[in-house]
Design an enzyme around this catalytic site. Sequence first.
Site, PDB file in Angstrom:
ATOM      1  N   HIS A  91       0.662  13.806  -3.425  1.00 60.54           N
ATOM      2  CA  HIS A  91      -0.521  13.196  -2.808  1.00 60.54           C
ATOM      3  C   HIS A  91      -0.365  13.178  -1.283  1.00 60.54           C
ATOM      4  O   HIS A  91       0.578  12.609  -0.755  1.00 60.54           O
ATOM      5  CB  HIS A  91      -0.729  11.778  -3.348  1.00 60.54           C
ATOM      6  CG  HIS A  91      -1.414  11.757  -4.674  1.00 60.54           C
ATOM      7  ND1 HIS A  91      -2.324  10.797  -5.058  1.00 60.54           N
ATOM      8  CD2 HIS A  91      -1.346  12.636  -5.703  1.00 60.54           C
ATOM      9  CE1 HIS A  91      -2.775  11.076  -6.268  1.00 60.54           C
ATOM     10  NE2 HIS A  91      -2.190  12.173  -6.690  1.00 60.54           N
TER      11      HIS A  91
ATOM     12  N   TYR B  14      -7.644   2.117  -2.960  1.00 62.52           N
ATOM     13  CA  TYR B  14      -7.397   0.674  -2.904  1.00 62.52           C
ATOM     14  C   TYR B  14      -8.705   0.043  -2.411  1.00 62.52           C
ATOM     15  O   TYR B  14      -9.150   0.356  -1.303  1.00 62.52           O
ATOM     16  CB  TYR B  14      -6.285   0.355  -1.912  1.00 62.52           C
ATOM     17  CG  TYR B  14      -4.892   0.807  -2.351  1.00 62.52           C
ATOM     18  CD1 TYR B  14      -4.020  -0.080  -2.986  1.00 62.52           C
ATOM     19  CD2 TYR B  14      -4.445   2.103  -2.129  1.00 62.52           C
ATOM     20  CE1 TYR B  14      -2.744   0.313  -3.379  1.00 62.52           C
ATOM     21  CE2 TYR B  14      -3.173   2.512  -2.525  1.00 62.52           C
ATOM     22  CZ  TYR B  14      -2.331   1.607  -3.148  1.00 62.52           C
ATOM     23  OH  TYR B  14      -1.065   1.999  -3.541  1.00 62.52           O
TER      24      TYR B  14
ATOM     25  N   PRO C 175       2.770  -5.550  -6.466  1.00 58.81           N
ATOM     26  CA  PRO C 175       2.642  -4.101  -6.685  1.00 58.81           C
ATOM     27  C   PRO C 175       1.798  -3.360  -5.649  1.00 58.81           C
ATOM     28  O   PRO C 175       1.815  -2.127  -5.622  1.00 58.81           O
ATOM     29  CB  PRO C 175       1.976  -4.004  -8.062  1.00 58.81           C
ATOM     30  CG  PRO C 175       1.281  -5.309  -8.248  1.00 58.81           C
ATOM     31  CD  PRO C 175       2.088  -6.325  -7.510  1.00 58.81           C
TER      32      PRO C 175
ATOM     33  N   LYS D 204       5.964  -0.467  -4.194  1.00 58.95           N
ATOM     34  CA  LYS D 204       7.303  -0.371  -3.603  1.00 58.95           C
ATOM     35  C   LYS D 204       8.454  -0.757  -4.535  1.00 58.95           C
ATOM     36  O   LYS D 204       9.621  -0.532  -4.210  1.00 58.95           O
ATOM     37  CB  LYS D 204       7.379  -1.248  -2.343  1.00 58.95           C
ATOM     38  CG  LYS D 204       6.541  -0.705  -1.198  1.00 58.95           C
ATOM     39  CD  LYS D 204       7.031   0.660  -0.779  1.00 58.95           C
ATOM     40  CE  LYS D 204       6.188   1.312   0.268  1.00 58.95           C
ATOM     41  NZ  LYS D 204       6.347   2.752   0.309  1.00 58.95           N
TER      42      LYS D 204
ATOM     43  N   TYR E  65       4.008   3.387   3.868  1.00 62.44           N
ATOM     44  CA  TYR E  65       3.604   3.846   2.540  1.00 62.44           C
ATOM     45  C   TYR E  65       4.460   5.028   2.074  1.00 62.44           C
ATOM     46  O   TYR E  65       4.882   5.078   0.916  1.00 62.44           O
ATOM     47  CB  TYR E  65       2.117   4.235   2.546  1.00 62.44           C
ATOM     48  CG  TYR E  65       1.515   4.294   1.169  1.00 62.44           C
ATOM     49  CD1 TYR E  65       0.972   3.160   0.560  1.00 62.44           C
ATOM     50  CD2 TYR E  65       1.500   5.490   0.443  1.00 62.44           C
ATOM     51  CE1 TYR E  65       0.431   3.218  -0.714  1.00 62.44           C
ATOM     52  CE2 TYR E  65       0.963   5.557  -0.830  1.00 62.44           C
ATOM     53  CZ  TYR E  65       0.424   4.412  -1.400  1.00 62.44           C
ATOM     54  OH  TYR E  65      -0.110   4.475  -2.670  1.00 62.44           O
TER      55      TYR E  65
HETATM   56  C1  PHB Z   1       0.044   2.610 -10.435  1.00 63.43           C
HETATM   57  O1  PHB Z   1      -0.323   3.788 -10.550  1.00 63.43           O
HETATM   58  O2  PHB Z   1       0.374   1.945 -11.414  1.00 63.43           O
HETATM   59  C2  PHB Z   1       0.083   1.992  -9.087  1.00 63.43           C
HETATM   60  C3  PHB Z   1      -0.167   2.779  -7.985  1.00 63.43           C
HETATM   61  C4  PHB Z   1      -0.152   2.218  -6.723  1.00 63.43           C
HETATM   62  C5  PHB Z   1       0.102   0.881  -6.579  1.00 63.43           C
HETATM   63  C6  PHB Z   1       0.379   0.089  -7.672  1.00 63.43           C
HETATM   64  C7  PHB Z   1       0.363   0.649  -8.938  1.00 63.43           C
HETATM   65  O3  PHB Z   1       0.092   0.343  -5.336  1.00 63.43           O
END
Ligand code: PHB
Length: 389
Positions: free
Chosen positions: A72, A200, A292, A296, A384
């Site tokens: 990505h 997000y 989450p 991380k 990130y």
């Molecule tokens: C996930 O794909 O489960 C996932 C991805 C990004 C995040 C948290 C969880 O920040």
Amino acid sequence: MRVPVAIIGGGPSGLLLAQILHLAGIESIVLERRSRDHVLGRIRAGVLESGTQQILRQAGIGTRMDAQGLVHDGFAISHSGTINRIDLRNLTERTVLVYGQTEVTKDLYHARDSSGGIVLHGVEDVALHDLTGDTPFVTFCHDGEAQRIECDFVIGCDGFHGPSRQSIPADHRREFEQVYPFGWLGILSETTPASDELIYAAHDDGFALCSLRSHKLSRYYIQCRTDERVEDWSDARFWDTLRMRLPASVADRMETGPSIEKSIAPLRSHVCETMRYGRLFLAGDAAHIVPPTGAKGLNLAAADIHYLSEGLIAWYGQNDPSGLRTYAERALARVWKVERFSWWMTSLLHRFPDRPVFEQRMQRAELDYLAGSVAAQMALAENYVGLPY
Ligand code: PHB
Ligand code: APR
């Protein structure tokens, strides 16, 4: 029984350490409370920093990750009907890999099996002894029999609820914690992901996240109250809430379908200082938890294992104790920075029930600032993709 290194916990931290030590010719045993199926049934985040990928490759378990992981180059943040892309590749010249933690854990178990490494499942009553002496030992029950393992080092990789951290006397550790007033309700569904890249979404009703595991497997989350029950969330209610929190351009073309997993997770930040007591070393969730947002958890665990394995290899290989002596300090320096980032992203994107109106406006201003400032995006992007080791 005697083994150089006794590892408590067979999650990603414990298994990765066992694998790296094995490659260096250092034998260990992993003691896991649950069954292998249970460990592999847990669904966790799936974004790997480039440093984590490198650690996994060096540990000899990168082949499937490299074949099946999705590179990505960026992700999006949406708020107030707008979408802004954070171009990780342009901003940092680095990318992340979407590859589920479950798959990483599977690869680690495979590696353990191939090398004949011992992982004892279903162990009970694990207790740690003589940690400040030269010959610590671990006692536990397995298949109804009391067992004792003597070792040089005990490694606590047993997550937030395990016994290792609690074995450090209270006057030798200090714990820092923030529990957030919301949780994440997550589903997995065999549908085409709403977007090729993660989104997000900050919304006045609460946060939402569009993620994925493959081109046909979607992972979505919505912010929920901590007292909610999964049973009260039908798939239809979940999809309606998710769509409402996303920009119309994404919501309108979203494929929905039955969920194949649905669960609620609380959000917490937690750090234990110190990560070492005598011959006990903590790593991963046993020492720290991040919310989450930003994915991380696994990356931070891999960084701990990187530092710790270096220390153990230098100890056994060159009789050099310096890596073990500085482990807690090195690991914690990184832990706090990643805690800050995860806390910041959580604060930026969620609805806090009792947040004063002024702070709500500050949150909106910060999202606007981020959307228009390359400098702000750069700060987000470098965290990130992963801070240097
Ligand atoms: C996930 O794909 O489960 C996932 C991805 C990004 C995040 C948290 C969880 O920040
Ligand atoms: N005895 C033996 N094993 C135990 C005990 C115990 N008393 N208590 C807990 N365990 C095991 C758990 O069953 C679990 O399999 O320790 C393991 C800890 O694994 P994780 O919780 O996955 O923690 P860790 O390996 O540090 O992985 C960190 O996983 O939790 C996510 O967000 C986290 O992604 C991060 C990564």
